[in-house]
Scaffold this motif. Structure first.
Motif, short mmCIF file in Angstrom:
data_model
loop_
_atom_site.label_atom_id
_atom_site.label_comp_id
_atom_site.label_asym_id
_atom_site.label_seq_id
_atom_site.Cartn_x
_atom_site.Cartn_y
_atom_site.Cartn_z
N UNK A 100 -17.55 -28.00 17.85
CA UNK A 100 -17.89 -29.33 18.34
C UNK A 100 -16.59 -30.04 18.67
N UNK A 101 -16.45 -30.45 19.93
CA UNK A 101 -15.24 -31.15 20.37
C UNK A 101 -15.63 -32.50 20.93
N UNK A 102 -14.86 -33.51 20.55
CA UNK A 102 -15.04 -34.85 21.08
C UNK A 102 -13.76 -35.31 21.71
N UNK A 103 -13.87 -36.03 22.80
CA UNK A 103 -12.70 -36.57 23.49
C UNK A 103 -13.04 -37.99 23.95
N UNK A 104 -12.09 -38.87 23.80
CA UNK A 104 -12.33 -40.28 24.09
C UNK A 104 -11.09 -40.91 24.71
N UNK A 105 -11.30 -41.65 25.79
CA UNK A 105 -10.23 -42.44 26.38
C UNK A 105 -10.33 -43.84 25.79
N UNK A 106 -9.22 -44.36 25.31
CA UNK A 106 -9.23 -45.66 24.66
C UNK A 106 -7.89 -46.36 24.88
N UNK A 107 -7.86 -47.61 24.56
CA UNK A 107 -6.60 -48.35 24.62
C UNK A 107 -5.77 -47.99 23.39
N UNK A 108 -4.46 -48.07 23.48
CA UNK A 108 -3.59 -47.61 22.39
C UNK A 108 -3.90 -48.20 21.01
N UNK A 109 -4.31 -49.46 20.95
CA UNK A 109 -4.56 -50.07 19.64
C UNK A 109 -5.77 -49.47 18.92
N UNK A 110 -6.63 -48.74 19.65
CA UNK A 110 -7.80 -48.14 19.02
C UNK A 110 -7.65 -46.64 18.77
N UNK A 111 -6.51 -46.06 19.13
CA UNK A 111 -6.32 -44.61 18.97
C UNK A 111 -6.56 -44.15 17.53
N UNK A 112 -5.86 -44.75 16.59
CA UNK A 112 -5.94 -44.31 15.20
C UNK A 112 -7.35 -44.49 14.61
N UNK A 113 -7.98 -45.67 14.76
CA UNK A 113 -9.32 -45.80 14.19
C UNK A 113 -10.35 -44.87 14.86
N UNK A 114 -10.20 -44.61 16.14
CA UNK A 114 -11.14 -43.71 16.82
C UNK A 114 -10.96 -42.27 16.34
N UNK A 115 -9.72 -41.84 16.18
CA UNK A 115 -9.47 -40.50 15.67
C UNK A 115 -10.02 -40.35 14.26
N UNK A 116 -9.81 -41.36 13.43
CA UNK A 116 -10.36 -41.34 12.07
C UNK A 116 -11.90 -41.30 12.12
N UNK A 117 -12.49 -42.01 13.06
CA UNK A 117 -13.95 -41.98 13.23
C UNK A 117 -14.45 -40.60 13.56
N UNK A 118 -13.76 -39.90 14.47
CA UNK A 118 -14.14 -38.53 14.79
C UNK A 118 -14.00 -37.62 13.57
N UNK A 119 -12.87 -37.70 12.88
CA UNK A 119 -12.64 -36.84 11.73
C UNK A 119 -13.73 -37.00 10.67
N UNK A 120 -13.99 -38.23 10.28
CA UNK A 120 -14.99 -38.49 9.24
C UNK A 120 -16.41 -38.28 9.75
N UNK A 121 -16.66 -38.70 10.97
CA UNK A 121 -18.00 -38.56 11.54
C UNK A 121 -18.39 -37.11 11.75
N UNK A 122 -17.49 -36.32 12.31
CA UNK A 122 -17.79 -34.90 12.54
C UNK A 122 -17.94 -34.15 11.22
N UNK A 123 -17.27 -34.61 10.16
CA UNK A 123 -17.47 -34.00 8.83
C UNK A 123 -18.91 -34.21 8.37
N UNK A 124 -19.47 -35.37 8.66
CA UNK A 124 -20.87 -35.64 8.32
C UNK A 124 -21.78 -34.74 9.15
N UNK A 125 -21.51 -34.61 10.44
CA UNK A 125 -22.31 -33.72 11.31
C UNK A 125 -22.28 -32.32 10.75
#
Length: 147
Positions: free
Chosen positions: A115-140
């Motif tokens: 399962x791969x996720x990719x997201x374009x975001x503004x720089x200030x949201x990079x870290x929280x979005x990456x953390x969201x993928x890491x924790x969220x995909x662990x739940x999946x």
């Protein structure tokens, strides 16, 4: 615009993982790391309408689907905001962000699926979005690998 990506291997077929990603009950479980109480509505049509919403259902992103190949791929394009139930398309913030893509790819191998996720975001949201993928995909992964 920054692009972040994250992937995880899951011992389950792509269809089961797809259903966990997009079923209304499990969606809010894995996306809570992006925003508690997340929900969405979609017509699941290329060029159609998808809303990614907060727990109130009045705020979020307005998107469309650019590409869809169930259960292996979906590419969303974010085009505006919903603010207090009102659609907003013409602000400086949206101009900087509009057209950003959020992509999900599922690739089956022998006994597991990537399962791969990719997201374009503004720089200030990079870290929280990456953390969201890491924790969220662990739940999946946890949900998909349950019997």
């Amino acid at each position: 615009m920054a692009t972040i990506s994250y992937e995880i291997e899951i011992a389950a077929p792509a269809e089961k993982i797809w259903n966990i990603l997009w079923d209304k009950s499990s969606y809010s479980r894995w996306t809570r790391f992006f925003s508690e109480g997340s929900q969405y509505t979609s017509d699941w049509k290329v060029g159609g309408r998808t809303l990614f919403l907060d727990s109130s259902g009045k705020n979020g992103m307005i998107s469309t689907i650019d590409s869809l190949n169930e259960p292996y791929e979906v590419v969303f394009q974010h085009i505006g905001f919903l603010e207090n139930g009102e659609e907003v398309f013409n602000t400086r913030e949206i101009a900087e962000w509009s057209g950003a893509h959020e992509k999900y790819f599922l690739t089956e191998f022998h006994g597991y699926t990537k399962l791969a996720g990719e997201l374009q975001t503004t720089p200030e949201y990079e870290e929280p979005m990456l953390e969201g993928f890491e924790k969220g995909f662990a739940v999946v992964k946890e949900l998909a690998e349950q019997a």
